[in-house]
Design a protein around this motif. Structure first.
Motif, short mmCIF file in Angstrom:
data_model
loop_
_atom_site.label_atom_id
_atom_site.label_comp_id
_atom_site.label_asym_id
_atom_site.label_seq_id
_atom_site.Cartn_x
_atom_site.Cartn_y
_atom_site.Cartn_z
N SER A 1 -6.16 -7.46 14.31
CA SER A 1 -6.17 -6.00 14.29
C SER A 1 -6.01 -5.53 12.85
N LEU A 2 -6.39 -4.29 12.61
CA LEU A 2 -6.42 -3.75 11.25
C LEU A 2 -5.04 -3.19 10.87
N TRP A 3 -4.84 -2.96 9.60
CA TRP A 3 -3.65 -2.33 9.03
C TRP A 3 -4.14 -1.18 8.15
N CYS A 4 -3.33 -0.16 7.98
CA CYS A 4 -3.79 0.97 7.17
C CYS A 4 -2.61 1.79 6.69
N SER A 5 -2.88 2.67 5.75
CA SER A 5 -1.98 3.75 5.38
C SER A 5 -2.57 5.03 5.97
N TRP A 6 -1.86 6.16 5.81
CA TRP A 6 -2.31 7.40 6.43
C TRP A 6 -2.13 8.59 5.50
N VAL A 7 -3.10 9.47 5.54
CA VAL A 7 -2.99 10.80 4.95
C VAL A 7 -2.78 11.78 6.09
N ILE A 8 -1.76 12.62 5.97
CA ILE A 8 -1.42 13.61 6.99
C ILE A 8 -1.41 14.97 6.30
N ARG A 9 -2.35 15.83 6.66
CA ARG A 9 -2.51 17.10 5.96
C ARG A 9 -2.44 18.27 6.93
N SER A 10 -1.51 19.16 6.67
CA SER A 10 -1.43 20.42 7.40
C SER A 10 -1.87 21.53 6.45
N PRO A 11 -2.03 22.76 6.93
CA PRO A 11 -2.42 23.83 6.01
C PRO A 11 -1.46 24.02 4.85
N ALA A 12 -0.19 23.66 5.05
CA ALA A 12 0.81 23.92 4.01
C ALA A 12 1.21 22.68 3.22
N LEU A 13 0.98 21.48 3.77
CA LEU A 13 1.51 20.27 3.15
C LEU A 13 0.52 19.12 3.22
N SER A 14 0.63 18.23 2.23
CA SER A 14 -0.15 17.00 2.22
C SER A 14 0.83 15.84 2.05
N VAL A 15 0.83 14.93 3.04
CA VAL A 15 1.79 13.83 3.08
C VAL A 15 1.02 12.51 3.09
N PHE A 16 1.53 11.53 2.34
CA PHE A 16 0.97 10.18 2.38
C PHE A 16 2.01 9.24 2.97
N PHE A 17 1.57 8.39 3.92
CA PHE A 17 2.44 7.41 4.56
C PHE A 17 1.84 6.03 4.30
N SER A 18 2.58 5.17 3.61
CA SER A 18 2.00 3.93 3.11
C SER A 18 1.89 2.83 4.16
N GLY A 19 2.71 2.89 5.24
CA GLY A 19 2.82 1.69 6.06
C GLY A 19 3.31 0.55 5.18
N ASP A 20 2.83 -0.66 5.44
CA ASP A 20 3.15 -1.81 4.59
C ASP A 20 1.95 -2.15 3.73
N THR A 21 2.21 -2.47 2.47
CA THR A 21 1.09 -2.77 1.58
C THR A 21 1.58 -3.38 0.28
N GLY A 22 0.75 -4.23 -0.29
CA GLY A 22 0.92 -4.63 -1.67
C GLY A 22 0.26 -3.59 -2.57
N TYR A 23 0.55 -3.68 -3.86
CA TYR A 23 -0.07 -2.74 -4.79
C TYR A 23 -1.53 -3.11 -5.01
N PHE A 24 -2.40 -2.10 -5.07
CA PHE A 24 -3.82 -2.33 -5.33
C PHE A 24 -4.45 -1.03 -5.82
N ASP A 25 -5.69 -1.13 -6.29
CA ASP A 25 -6.33 0.05 -6.88
C ASP A 25 -6.71 1.10 -5.84
N GLY A 26 -6.52 0.78 -4.57
CA GLY A 26 -6.80 1.76 -3.53
C GLY A 26 -5.95 3.01 -3.62
N PHE A 27 -4.75 2.90 -4.20
CA PHE A 27 -3.91 4.09 -4.34
C PHE A 27 -4.59 5.13 -5.23
N LYS A 28 -5.20 4.67 -6.30
CA LYS A 28 -5.90 5.60 -7.18
C LYS A 28 -7.08 6.24 -6.45
#
Length: 367
Positions: free
Chosen positions: A224-251
């Motif tokens: 099964s896959l693993w992922c992080s999440w972007v959660i955006r409401s009209p007022a806020l933008s939240v990032f949830f990393s889950g588990d991850t090593g560092y990589f250029d995907g953050f940029k």
């Protein structure tokens, strides 16, 4: 949607998000019934495995878990208390379990309420603290957001207790099959590949890449896959990393969806022997900067002993690193409400046992 389980229902509105076109990114890699990272973590060598075993046997940390009659302060919560705030609010329930109140609707990440992060409740990593409330005490949930299927992020008891209280489960590809085995209806599960999104009322969810792996047994590694999440409401933008090593995907995520009001970044259960799948604190802070975040909430700490560091070390290290970079942190106690529009001041609550910490913290500073 590619690689989707045939038995899991999909929402018609799920799409490849247009924002992902701003970066040269693609979905997950899937071949021979397994998922792969775009940047493959380095496999541990046999000598490395023996070295790690030796460290577990003979080099355990001095304080792997809190001590004292009330080791970790917990703010007990009730459903009626959660319904009172009219503003967007976050509650850290432990480890990577966050309760978000956005636009009056409740969202829950990686729910784990069990006593142990383990397939067996008589052995395995045990909680440092009780949850602020149990699943049956939660108000009705708009959605549960899951990052991957490891035991400290996906708990059978919790899912079974929450199945009737949650409108929809949002999960990476392949995780839905397990939820169905636990009694969640197929139509209440939506699976995502990386860079796919869905609009749920006023909230947008985007499954974004992570550098990790999956598996709950000997024969299902990376099924099964693993992922992080972007959660955006009209007022806020939240990032949830889950588990991850560092990589250029953050940029890439930061370019597509930043800036973020709050980044919830794993900062714990790290080690020099597995940096490709769990970030060191220095990397966690860099991920926050790459994402173009404002406030940073360190998660994946303070609840289970999952590595070879003292239980409080992630808090101390990220506090010092953030101060040097002038990054504002959110460090609430377990169950303490955080008003997301105006995050409040925090204090180093983990230092309450001075006799336990003072000598060790001083020693850390001389390393």
């Amino acid at each position: 949607m590619a690689h989707s389980s045939e038995t899991v229902a999909e929402l018609p509105a799920i799409t490849a998000d247009p924002a992902s076109q701003l970066v040269s990114s693609s979905g997950s890699l899937f071949r021979k019934k397994r998922f792969y990272n775009h940047h493959t973590p380095q496999a541990m060598t046999v000598p490395g495995l023996f070295r790690l075993l030796g460290r577990y046997l003979f080099a355990r940390p001095a304080v792997p878990a809190p001590i004292g009659p009330v080791p970790v302060p917990v703010h007990a919560l009730t459903a009626s208390q959660l319904l009172v705030p009219s503003v967007d609010t976050l509650y850290r329930l432990g480890h990577s379990t966050l309760l978000l109140k956005l636009n009056g609707e409740f969202w829950l990440t990686d729910p784990v309420f069990a006593k142990r992060a383990s397939p067996l409740q008589w052995i395995g990593p045990k909680r440092f603290h009780e949850p602020p409330l149990m699943p049956e005490q939660l108000p009705a949930l708009k959605g549960i957001i899951i990052s991957h299927n490891h035991y400290d992020h996906l708990d059978e008891m919790s899912i079974k207790a929450l199945a009737s209280r949650c409108e929809q489960f949002y999960v990476p590809q392949g995780v839905g099959r397990k939820l169905q085995q636990w009694g969640v209806a197929a139509e209440n599960i939506t699976e995502f590949d990386w860079w796919q999104s869905v609009q749920v009322g006023g909230t947008q969810l985007v499954a974004t890449p992570a550098r990790h792996f999956s598996g709950r047994g000997l024969f299902d590694t990376d099924r099964s896959l693993w992922c992080s999440w972007v959660i955006r409401s009209p007022a806020l933008s939240v990032f949830f990393s889950g588990d991850t090593g560092y990589f250029d995907g953050f940029k890439q995520i930061g370019e597509a969806y930043g800036p973020f009001d709050i980044t919830c970044i794993e900062t714990g259960a790290y080690d020099r022997d597995w940096p490709d799948v769990h970030m060191l604190p220095e990397q966690s802070l860099q991920a926050h900067l790459d994402l173009n975040g404002c406030y940073m909430l360190p998660i994946h700490n303070g609840t289970f002993d999952l590595a070879l560091h003292d239980w409080f070390e992630p808090f101390e290290r990220i506090t010092a690193l953030a101060a040097a970079q002038q990054v504002p942190l959110l460090m609430p106690q377990i169950g303490e409400p955080v008003q997301l529009s105006v995050p409040q001041y925090w204090y180093p609550w983990w230092r309450q046992h001075e006799s336990e910490l003072v000598g060790i913290i001083e020693a850390m500073g001389t390393d």
